[in-house]
Design an enzyme around this catalytic site. Structure first.
Site, PDB file in Angstrom:
ATOM      1  N   SER A  63      25.330 -27.539  47.965  1.00 24.30           N
ATOM      2  CA  SER A  63      25.343 -26.375  47.058  1.00 24.30           C
ATOM      3  C   SER A  63      26.570 -26.277  46.165  1.00 24.30           C
ATOM      4  O   SER A  63      26.578 -25.451  45.246  1.00 24.30           O
ATOM      5  CB  SER A  63      25.227 -25.084  47.858  1.00 24.30           C
ATOM      6  OG  SER A  63      23.882 -24.817  48.091  1.00 24.30           O
ATOM      7  N   LYS A  66      26.003 -26.458  42.553  1.00 24.11           N
ATOM      8  CA  LYS A  66      25.501 -25.313  41.781  1.00 24.11           C
ATOM      9  C   LYS A  66      26.557 -24.788  40.802  1.00 24.11           C
ATOM     10  O   LYS A  66      26.221 -24.189  39.776  1.00 24.11           O
ATOM     11  CB  LYS A  66      25.018 -24.213  42.741  1.00 24.11           C
ATOM     12  CG  LYS A  66      23.767 -24.669  43.508  1.00 24.11           C
ATOM     13  CD  LYS A  66      23.379 -23.788  44.682  1.00 24.11           C
ATOM     14  CE  LYS A  66      22.131 -24.371  45.349  1.00 24.11           C
ATOM     15  NZ  LYS A  66      21.842 -23.903  46.690  1.00 24.11           N
ATOM     16  N   TYR A 188      16.818 -30.714  41.207  1.00 28.91           N
ATOM     17  CA  TYR A 188      17.627 -29.864  42.102  1.00 28.91           C
ATOM     18  C   TYR A 188      18.146 -30.687  43.291  1.00 28.91           C
ATOM     19  O   TYR A 188      19.338 -30.646  43.615  1.00 28.91           O
ATOM     20  CB  TYR A 188      16.770 -28.676  42.578  1.00 28.91           C
ATOM     21  CG  TYR A 188      17.427 -27.894  43.691  1.00 28.91           C
ATOM     22  CD1 TYR A 188      18.408 -26.955  43.404  1.00 28.91           C
ATOM     23  CD2 TYR A 188      17.079 -28.110  45.028  1.00 28.91           C
ATOM     24  CE1 TYR A 188      19.039 -26.262  44.423  1.00 28.91           C
ATOM     25  CE2 TYR A 188      17.710 -27.421  46.048  1.00 28.91           C
ATOM     26  CZ  TYR A 188      18.679 -26.501  45.747  1.00 28.91           C
ATOM     27  OH  TYR A 188      19.314 -25.823  46.757  1.00 28.91           O
ATOM     28  N   TYR A 240      26.994 -17.687  50.349  1.00 33.41           N
ATOM     29  CA  TYR A 240      25.730 -17.170  50.883  1.00 33.41           C
ATOM     30  C   TYR A 240      25.941 -15.734  51.342  1.00 33.41           C
ATOM     31  O   TYR A 240      26.581 -14.949  50.650  1.00 33.41           O
ATOM     32  CB  TYR A 240      25.211 -18.052  52.036  1.00 33.41           C
ATOM     33  CG  TYR A 240      25.387 -19.530  51.799  1.00 33.41           C
ATOM     34  CD1 TYR A 240      24.848 -20.129  50.672  1.00 33.41           C
ATOM     35  CD2 TYR A 240      26.086 -20.323  52.682  1.00 33.41           C
ATOM     36  CE1 TYR A 240      24.992 -21.485  50.452  1.00 33.41           C
ATOM     37  CE2 TYR A 240      26.230 -21.686  52.480  1.00 33.41           C
ATOM     38  CZ  TYR A 240      25.689 -22.263  51.356  1.00 33.41           C
ATOM     39  OH  TYR A 240      25.843 -23.592  51.144  1.00 33.41           O
ATOM     40  N   VAL A 258      26.127 -27.079  52.465  1.00 37.22           N
ATOM     41  CA  VAL A 258      25.741 -27.375  53.849  1.00 37.22           C
ATOM     42  C   VAL A 258      26.140 -28.782  54.294  1.00 37.22           C
ATOM     43  O   VAL A 258      25.968 -29.129  55.454  1.00 37.22           O
ATOM     44  CB  VAL A 258      24.234 -27.141  54.128  1.00 37.22           C
ATOM     45  CG1 VAL A 258      23.873 -25.676  53.992  1.00 37.22           C
ATOM     46  CG2 VAL A 258      23.361 -28.021  53.272  1.00 37.22           C
TER      47      VAL A 258
HETATM   48  N1  GLU Z   1      20.098 -28.796  49.151  1.00 40.89           N
HETATM   49  C1  GLU Z   1      20.346 -27.710  50.037  1.00 40.89           C
HETATM   50  C2  GLU Z   1      19.138 -26.804  50.124  1.00 40.89           C
HETATM   51  O1  GLU Z   1      18.533 -26.521  49.158  1.00 40.89           O
HETATM   52  C3  GLU Z   1      21.572 -26.971  49.580  1.00 40.89           C
HETATM   53  C4  GLU Z   1      21.927 -25.869  50.513  1.00 40.89           C
HETATM   54  C5  GLU Z   1      23.379 -25.539  50.530  1.00 40.89           C
HETATM   55  O2  GLU Z   1      24.272 -26.389  50.483  1.00 40.89           O
HETATM   56  O3  GLU Z   1      23.619 -24.336  50.602  1.00 40.89           O
HETATM   57  O4  GLU Z   1      18.761 -26.354  51.156  1.00 40.89           O
END
Ligand code: GLU
Length: 304
Positions: A63, A66, A188, A240, A258
């Site tokens: 993530s 992002k 993505y 999060y 993650v």
């Molecule tokens: N590719 C992971 C997902 O979509 C990213 C999640 C993350 O790092 O928060 O679940």
């Protein structure tokens, strides 16, 4: 300030927690990573840097990607981006469907999966070769031409991305995706699969810490105003449903993934990246969170 000594003191203090938690395993390829690794890289703006442990080992940024896709999408759409994605903390899990349904397909912010899936859609609609553009942007930010996607991690995630597919279909239903769901999910997952080290991340994030020297690459302009907004969203939405806790304990804008990475910054002063794969229940690195909390405590350098 003896930053190297502080990093070593931090490591000694967090060592008792090194077996707590476990690495992400809902993406099969991430379950293969050796969970007992820790690295940190501190980049003081203006030259000095300090490091410890596996700071040069590449890992899946997940993530953290992002932040990069937000920088590109914001540069493409400007404030129109906010008609498709909100900028409020979600207080929900990163892959929650519930809020998206209640809020008629407008993701709360760009750093939950729903928001980042819309970012991928913006890149697909507006760039000739979004995959190539994205990786080149990240390589330029980090000053490292060797940064790559991991096709293995992307394929592994795609093979079981049922929840992200559900999110994407809900977005599509509400008219918030312009492209085919499969194409958006592919981009993505590719962006999440990029592999970088703590050193790469600390270097890449200097562009978000140095607002007085705007960064520009192939039409992506990180103006003072955009950097301010991206940092604000990192501060309020970067962890999060643990963003409040991170602000409380650490006191820096940042973003986690993650894969166990966390990168944080003190505007005009430093960037710091930590990595350790074992996660807490909210998807944040346990050693990483503790290390950053102690770092800002021992240095007394946080933005608050
Ligand atoms: N590719 C992971 C997902 O979509 C990213 C999640 C993350 O790092 O928060 O679940």
């Amino acid at each position: 300030m003896n930053y190297q000594q502080i990093l070593e003191d931090v490591y000694q203090e967090i060592k008792p927690f090194e077996k707590d938690g476990k690495q992400a395993d809902y993406i099969p390829a991430l379950a293969q990573v050796d969970p007992d690794q820790f690295g940190v890289y501190l980049n003081i703006l203006g030259g000095e840097h300090y490091s410890l442990g596996a700071y040069d080992t590449k890992f899946s940024i997940q993530s953290i990607s992002k932040v990069f896709s937000l920088a590109i999408a914001l540069s493409i759409l400007g404030k129109d981006l906010w008609t498709r994605i909100g900028k409020e903390p979600s207080g929900s899990a990163f892959n929650s469907l519930v809020q998206l349904e209640y809020e008629s397909g407008k993701p709360r912010n760009p750093f939950i999966n729903a928001g980042a899936i819309v970012l991928a859609d913006v890149l697909l609609s507006n760039l000739e070769n979004p995959e190539e553009f994205f990786i080149n942007f990240v390589r330029t930010l980090a000053g490292n031409p060797d940064i790559q996607y991991s096709q293995e991690v992307a394929d592994s995630e795609l093979s079981c991305s049922y929840l992200n597919a559900s999110i994407a279909y809900l977005l599509k239903h509400h008219g918030n995706l312009e492209n085919d769901v499969a194409d958006v999910l592919h981009l993505y997952c590719m962006m999440c699969s990029v592999e970088m080290s703590c050193k790469d991340l600390a270097q890449a994030f200097t562009a978000f810490a140095r607002s007085n020297e705007p960064f520009s690459h192939a039409g992506v302009n990180l103006t003072v105003s955009r950097v301010k907004r991206i940092n604000a969203i990192m501060q309020t939405c970067g962890f999060y449903d643990e963003a409040g806790e991170f602000a409380f304990l650490v006191g820096l804008p940042g973003k986690s993934g993650v894969g166990g990475g966390i990168v944080a910054l003190y505007p005009s002063k430093y960037t710091i990246a930590v990595w350790s794969p074992r996660l807490n229940g909210r998807g944040n690195s346990i050693m990483g969170l503790k290390a950053l909390e102690l770092f800002t405590t021992l240095t007394t350098e946080s933005i608050f």
